[in-house]
Design a protein around this motif. Structure first.
Motif, PDB file in Angstrom:
ATOM      1  N   MET A   1       0.852  -1.200   0.000  1.00 14.49           N
ATOM      2  CA  MET A   1       0.000   0.000   0.000  1.00 14.49           C
ATOM      3  C   MET A   1       0.884   1.245   0.000  1.00 14.49           C
ATOM      4  SD  MET A   1      -2.997   1.534   0.184  1.00 14.49           S
ATOM      5  CE  MET A   1      -4.173   0.281   0.694  1.00 14.49           C
ATOM      6  N   VAL A   2       0.590   2.174  -0.879  1.00 13.16           N
ATOM      7  CA  VAL A   2       1.294   3.448  -0.916  1.00 13.16           C
ATOM      8  C   VAL A   2       0.929   4.250   0.328  1.00 13.16           C
ATOM      9  CG1 VAL A   2       1.558   5.627  -2.153  1.00 13.16           C
ATOM     10  CG2 VAL A   2       1.352   3.489  -3.410  1.00 13.16           C
ATOM     11  N   GLU A   3       1.914   4.786   1.017  1.00  8.32           N
ATOM     12  CA  GLU A   3       1.655   5.536   2.240  1.00  8.32           C
ATOM     13  C   GLU A   3       0.911   6.829   1.932  1.00  8.32           C
ATOM     14  OE1 GLU A   3       5.122   6.229   4.510  1.00  8.32           O
ATOM     15  OE2 GLU A   3       5.656   4.112   4.703  1.00  8.32           O
ATOM     16  N   GLY A   4      -0.128   7.085   2.728  1.00 12.04           N
ATOM     17  CA  GLY A   4      -0.892   8.305   2.543  1.00 12.04           C
ATOM     18  C   GLY A   4      -0.058   9.541   2.722  1.00 12.04           C
ATOM     19  N   GLN A   5       0.920   9.481   3.615  1.00 11.94           N
ATOM     20  CA  GLN A   5       1.769  10.652   3.850  1.00 11.94           C
ATOM     21  C   GLN A   5       2.559  11.002   2.601  1.00 11.94           C
ATOM     22  OE1 GLN A   5       4.449  10.307   7.188  1.00 11.94           O
ATOM     23  NE2 GLN A   5       5.449  12.268   6.750  1.00 11.94           N
ATOM     24  N   LEU A   6       3.051   9.984   1.868  1.00 12.60           N
ATOM     25  CA  LEU A   6       3.803  10.239   0.640  1.00 12.60           C
ATOM     26  C   LEU A   6       2.903  10.915  -0.392  1.00 12.60           C
ATOM     27  CD1 LEU A   6       6.203   9.953  -1.294  1.00 12.60           C
ATOM     28  CD2 LEU A   6       5.402   7.629  -1.822  1.00 12.60           C
ATOM     29  N   VAL A   7       1.683  10.423  -0.542  1.00 11.74           N
ATOM     30  CA  VAL A   7       0.759  11.030  -1.497  1.00 11.74           C
ATOM     31  C   VAL A   7       0.499  12.484  -1.125  1.00 11.74           C
ATOM     32  CG1 VAL A   7      -1.575  10.971  -2.448  1.00 11.74           C
ATOM     33  CG2 VAL A   7      -0.328   8.832  -2.082  1.00 11.74           C
ATOM     34  N   ASP A   8       0.245  12.736   0.159  1.00  9.44           N
ATOM     35  CA  ASP A   8      -0.008  14.112   0.613  1.00  9.44           C
ATOM     36  C   ASP A   8       1.171  15.022   0.294  1.00  9.44           C
ATOM     37  OD1 ASP A   8      -2.449  13.343   1.547  1.00  9.44           O
ATOM     38  OD2 ASP A   8      -1.848  13.230   3.652  1.00  9.44           O
ATOM     39  N   GLU A   9       2.368  14.530   0.526  1.00 12.81           N
ATOM     40  CA  GLU A   9       3.567  15.340   0.291  1.00 12.81           C
ATOM     41  C   GLU A   9       3.749  15.642  -1.195  1.00 12.81           C
ATOM     42  OE1 GLU A   9       6.680  13.043   2.002  1.00 12.81           O
ATOM     43  OE2 GLU A   9       6.213  13.628   4.082  1.00 12.81           O
ATOM     44  N   LEU A  10       3.510  14.645  -2.028  1.00 14.23           N
ATOM     45  CA  LEU A  10       3.676  14.832  -3.469  1.00 14.23           C
ATOM     46  C   LEU A  10       2.635  15.808  -4.019  1.00 14.23           C
ATOM     47  CD1 LEU A  10       4.373  11.138  -4.583  1.00 14.23           C
ATOM     48  CD2 LEU A  10       6.024  13.009  -4.499  1.00 14.23           C
ATOM     49  N   VAL A  11       1.386  15.653  -3.603  1.00 12.04           N
ATOM     50  CA  VAL A  11       0.329  16.546  -4.068  1.00 12.04           C
ATOM     51  C   VAL A  11       0.612  17.975  -3.618  1.00 12.04           C
ATOM     52  CG1 VAL A  11      -2.123  17.114  -3.838  1.00 12.04           C
ATOM     53  CG2 VAL A  11      -1.429  14.748  -4.244  1.00 12.04           C
ATOM     54  N   ALA A  12       1.042  18.133  -2.378  1.00 11.86           N
ATOM     55  CA  ALA A  12       1.361  19.478  -1.875  1.00 11.86           C
ATOM     56  C   ALA A  12       2.511  20.105  -2.650  1.00 11.86           C
ATOM     57  CB  ALA A  12       1.695  19.406  -0.393  1.00 11.86           C
ATOM     58  N   LYS A  13       3.465  19.302  -3.058  1.00  9.15           N
ATOM     59  CA  LYS A  13       4.653  19.814  -3.749  1.00  9.15           C
ATOM     60  C   LYS A  13       4.371  20.141  -5.220  1.00  9.15           C
ATOM     61  CE  LYS A  13       9.467  18.664  -4.880  1.00  9.15           C
ATOM     62  NZ  LYS A  13      10.562  17.671  -4.714  1.00  9.15           N
ATOM     63  N   TYR A  14       3.633  19.282  -5.920  1.00 10.19           N
ATOM     64  CA  TYR A  14       3.512  19.401  -7.374  1.00 10.19           C
ATOM     65  C   TYR A  14       2.162  19.928  -7.864  1.00 10.19           C
ATOM     66  CZ  TYR A  14       7.777  16.601  -7.471  1.00 10.19           C
ATOM     67  OH  TYR A  14       9.056  16.151  -7.299  1.00 10.19           O
ATOM     68  N   CYS A  15       1.149  19.948  -7.022  1.00  7.89           N
ATOM     69  CA  CYS A  15      -0.203  20.285  -7.492  1.00  7.89           C
ATOM     70  C   CYS A  15      -0.686  21.582  -6.848  1.00  7.89           C
ATOM     71  CB  CYS A  15      -1.172  19.142  -7.189  1.00  7.89           C
ATOM     72  SG  CYS A  15      -0.663  17.560  -7.900  1.00  7.89           S
ATOM     73  N   THR A  16      -0.160  22.690  -7.299  1.00  7.86           N
ATOM     74  CA  THR A  16      -0.538  23.979  -6.723  1.00  7.86           C
ATOM     75  C   THR A  16      -1.841  24.517  -7.308  1.00  7.86           C
ATOM     76  OG1 THR A  16       0.717  25.258  -8.357  1.00  7.86           O
ATOM     77  CG2 THR A  16       1.899  24.542  -6.381  1.00  7.86           C
ATOM     78  N   THR A  17      -2.228  24.057  -8.495  1.00 10.01           N
ATOM     79  CA  THR A  17      -3.466  24.522  -9.131  1.00 10.01           C
ATOM     80  C   THR A  17      -4.633  23.728  -8.565  1.00 10.01           C
ATOM     81  OG1 THR A  17      -2.258  24.995 -11.167  1.00 10.01           O
ATOM     82  CG2 THR A  17      -4.644  24.931 -11.309  1.00 10.01           C
ATOM     83  N   ARG A  18      -5.507  24.415  -7.859  1.00 10.51           N
ATOM     84  CA  ARG A  18      -6.656  23.753  -7.232  1.00 10.51           C
ATOM     85  C   ARG A  18      -7.934  24.465  -7.625  1.00 10.51           C
ATOM     86  NH1 ARG A  18      -4.703  20.413  -3.263  1.00 10.51           N
ATOM     87  NH2 ARG A  18      -6.635  19.283  -3.670  1.00 10.51           N
ATOM     88  N   GLY A  19      -9.045  23.707  -7.629  1.00  7.96           N
ATOM     89  CA  GLY A  19     -10.338  24.283  -7.940  1.00  7.96           C
ATOM     90  C   GLY A  19     -10.539  24.622  -9.402  1.00  7.96           C
TER      91      GLY A  19
END
Length: 538
Positions: free
Chosen positions: A1-19
């Motif tokens: 299982m991919v760790e949720g913390q890793l996903v959160d960190e990656l999304v926060a780092k690379y996905c600044t465009t929201r909404g």
């Protein structure tokens, strides 16, 4: 299982465009470059999942916005055989990008972890390229952020390449054991050009020279690498608008879209009095090409995708007749609603070649060409297209014991023309080869038929989604009643037609009008444009 913390960190780092809402259009995702980091991260996931679903076959990813302004960028995914991403996966890409853009942190974490964990124990393989836009390196970083961190993908990054090169290199990576390099592209297509011109004793172009406008895109340096390898062309070709290092000059005042839309020479061409040269223009990523010349009155004359289709149809029909294969191999032309009516009549009535109409977008034309013909010729009027040859074509040519000049030429054409996607460079070679063999000047090519005067304009609307079409985008079913009003307007002009379709990239619609005279076409365009706007503000 991919760790949720890793996903959160990656999304926060690379996905600044929201909404923001994204849509995978006819040419992939495309938008202002500042909005695309989230899309690129999602694309890395989808491309890896597609490769895994295909047992680790190479999947291509091209970062480009083609003919769009320098401030835009985009991305498209390429199947292992070099074709466009299958449509079911376009939906998956759109859904994931919009989930990351607008979903809750818990929902995003759960979905990404689910996708990665459900993937088979196969290491994905990606083939990546980008055009010359300054936003490319940052968007590549966002793509690699998901592909490397979540999948440990095997990645071959070709750096700055044209879109057709990326399609070609992806396909070649599937079919060839061992490393595949960009050099293979140059060698394969220049060798085919040299062979076919030697076969027909071509020692000069049928015009006084060739001028290639590269839209200040990645096609410029690639042409400088390519032309010296080609006999005849190396002495006869001038490359202009080749400064891809100047980011702001990309597609500005030059390139295929500029020339087609404005019906005039691009910036960078001077001293044209008495000119008998042939010109062509690429777009920013070199996947479309249009030709043009100056007539005896020094007036601009466009030779667009309709003309290219007609030229190839004329030439290949001759080869099929001469080789005795016209009744054995089917050949047809695929067009969109934007094709000039005169070109359709020429193909059907003069050349006796069947014509199919399909929706706008090269993926639709390509599918139609592959599905229905042994030799499928398709070019949008904007110059995006190619000639596709079927397995039955190759099998038939292998059985030919009488190796005539026509048969030899037919065997060489698929090597000269990119079989994965429309390619400005290889399409240019194909056109030049045909003109040289036929000994046709640009004027002789143009005189095959006379275009009906036409006009294509963009009308900005508050919501393009309300404009829904049918009949291969030639008729509107929404807004209600608008098509009847358009039909009534068309009936007032001679040899006229007009249609409206929503843009795939912006809140606008394209209004195309065609009539017996330019004045009538302009008047019809104005009437239909007014009807469009009225329908928006009822």
């Amino acid at each position: 299982m991919v760790e949720g913390q890793l996903v959160d960190e990656l999304v926060a780092k690379y996905c600044t465009t929201r909404g923001y809402r994204y849509s995978y259009g006819t040419a992939g995702f495309r938008d202002d470059a500042g909005r695309l980091d989230t899309v690129m991260f999602a694309t890395g996931i989808i491309a890896c999942l597609r490769s895994i679903a295909l047992d680790g076959k190479p999947v291509g990813v091209m970062i480009t916005a083609s003919h769009n302004p320098a401030s835009d960028n985009g991305v498209k995914i390429v199947e292992p055989d070099g074709s466009m991403l299958v449509q079911t996966w376009e939906t998956r890409a759109t859904e994931l990008a919009n989930l990351i853009s607008s979903g809750s942190a818990a929902e995003i974490r759960r979905r990404i972890a689910e996708l990665v964990t459900s993937a088979a124990d196969v290491r994905p393989r990606l083939v990546i390229g980008r055009d010359s836009r300054v936003s490319g390196p940052h968007l590549l970083e966002c793509l690699l952020g998901s592909a490397n961190s979540l999948f440990q993908a095997q990645i071959k990054d070709y750096g700055l390449v044209t879109t057709p090169q990326l399609h070609y290199l992806t396909s070649r990576s599937l079919s060839v054991d061992g490393p595949v390099e960009e050099e293979d592209y140059f060698v394969d297509f220049s060798s085919a050009w040299n062979e076919i011109t030697r076969l027909h004793d071509v020692e000069r172009l049928p015009s006084a020279g060739l001028v290639v406008d590269c839209a200040n895109g990645i096609g410029g340096p690639k042409m400088h690498s390519f032309i010296p390898r080609c006999r005849v062309l190396s002495e006869a070709t001038t490359v202009i608008n080749d400064n891809c290092a100047d980011a702001l000059s990309l597609n500005r005042g030059c390139g295929a879209d500029f020339v087609k839309t404005n019906q005039r020479l691009p910036d960078g061409i001077r001293d044209t009095d008495g000119d008998s040269r042939l010109y062509c223009s690429f777009d920013g990523d070199a996947d479309r090409v249009v030709f043009y010349y100056l007539n005896e009155d020094n007036r601009f004359q466009l030779l667009d995708g309709d003309r290219i289709s007609a030229l190839f149809a004329y030439f290949i029909a001759q080869l099929l007749e001469q080789s005795g294969l016209r009744s054995v191999l089917s050949m047809g032309v695929v067009q969109t609603a934007y094709a000039n009516g005169s070109s359709t009549q020429y193909l059907q009535n003069h050349l006796k070649v069947p014509v199919t109409c399909t929706k706008t977008g090269v993926k639709h034309l390509h599918h139609e060409a592959v599905t229905h013909y042994d030799i499928g010729i398709y070019f949008e009027a904007n110059g995006h297209g190619t000639v596709i040859f079927s397995d039955h074509f190759y099998a038939t040519l292998r059985t030919q014991t009488h190796n005539s000049l026509a048969t030899k030429t037919l065997k060489l054409l698929p090597q000269l023309i990119n079989q994965t996607v429309g390619d400005a460079i290889s399409d240019m070679l194909g056109v030049l080869a045909v003109l040289s063999i036929l000994k046709w000047s640009p004027a002789r090519w143009a005189n095959e038929f006379t275009d009906l005067p036409n006009l294509l304009i963009k009308v900005i609307v508050p919501d393009r989604s309300q404009f829904i079409t049918t009949d291969q985008e030639r008729k509107l079913i929404s807004p209600e009643g608008l098509q009847e009003k358009i039909d009534k307007a068309v009936s007032k002009f001679h040899s006229a037609r007009s249609f409206v379709r929503a843009s795939g990239t912006e809140d606008a619609v394209r209004v195309y009008a065609e009539a017996a005279t330019q004045q009538e076409a302009n008047e019809l365009s104005a009437i239909v444009s007014k009807l469009v706007l009225e329908s928006c503000y009822k």
